[in-house]
Design a protein around this motif. Structure first.
Motif: not given
Length: 150
Positions: A13-17, A20-26, A128-132
């Motif tokens: 998940v990216t907010i304003d470039g 803010v969150a990042e995972i592998g398998n799940g 927020a305006d999120m890029k997922v």
């Protein structure tokens, strides 16, 4: 509560470039909350998601849960899951809870998931305006509505 559960090999998940969150398998879980939702809905949904057997075992049969695999999870609020499209072409979001109701239940859901899994849960930012970004594995996508428990 409505949830769209996606089994992923990676997600962020990216907010304003900024990521803010990042995972592998799940799992990447999109959560929609309406005014009729309760703490009980949150607890039921938490247990259901954590124990949903949608990961492959040694025989590549979907027989393992997120808890079994010790996989990671990102939870993202998404009011558009409650879109009503019956009339016209512009969706109505009247069933989606306003932030004063939705935020506390969303935060409760995240805390319950952390307790269920025994580890931190990554999240987006409510409102927020999120890029997922995700790489759906399978693809496996499951939709659960707590109003249809039985």
């Amino acid at each position: 509560m409505k949830a769209v559960i996606q089994r992923v090999t990676e997600a962020s998940v990216t907010i304003d470039g900024k990521i803010v969150a990042e995972i592998g398998n799940g799992l990447l879980v999109l959560i929609g909350i309406e005014d009729a939702d309760t703490q009980e809905d949150s607890a039921w949904l938490t247990a259901k998601i954590a124990n949903l057997r949608i990961f492959g075992d040694e025989n590549e049969v979907m027989n393992l849960s997120l808890k079994d695999t010790n996989g990671d999870i990102i939870v993202v609020s998404q009011f558009t899951l409650h879109a009503q499209t019956k009339k016209g072409n512009r969706p109505s979001y009247i069933k989606a809870s306003k932030p004063d109701v939705a935020i506390p239940l969303y935060e409760t859901f995240v805390k319950q998931m952390e307790m269920e899994l025994g580890k931190p849960v990554q999240t987006g930012q409510f409102g927020a305006d999120m890029k997922v970004r995700l790489l759906n594995d399978g693809p496996v996508t499951i939709v659960i509505d707590t109003k249809n428990k039985e």
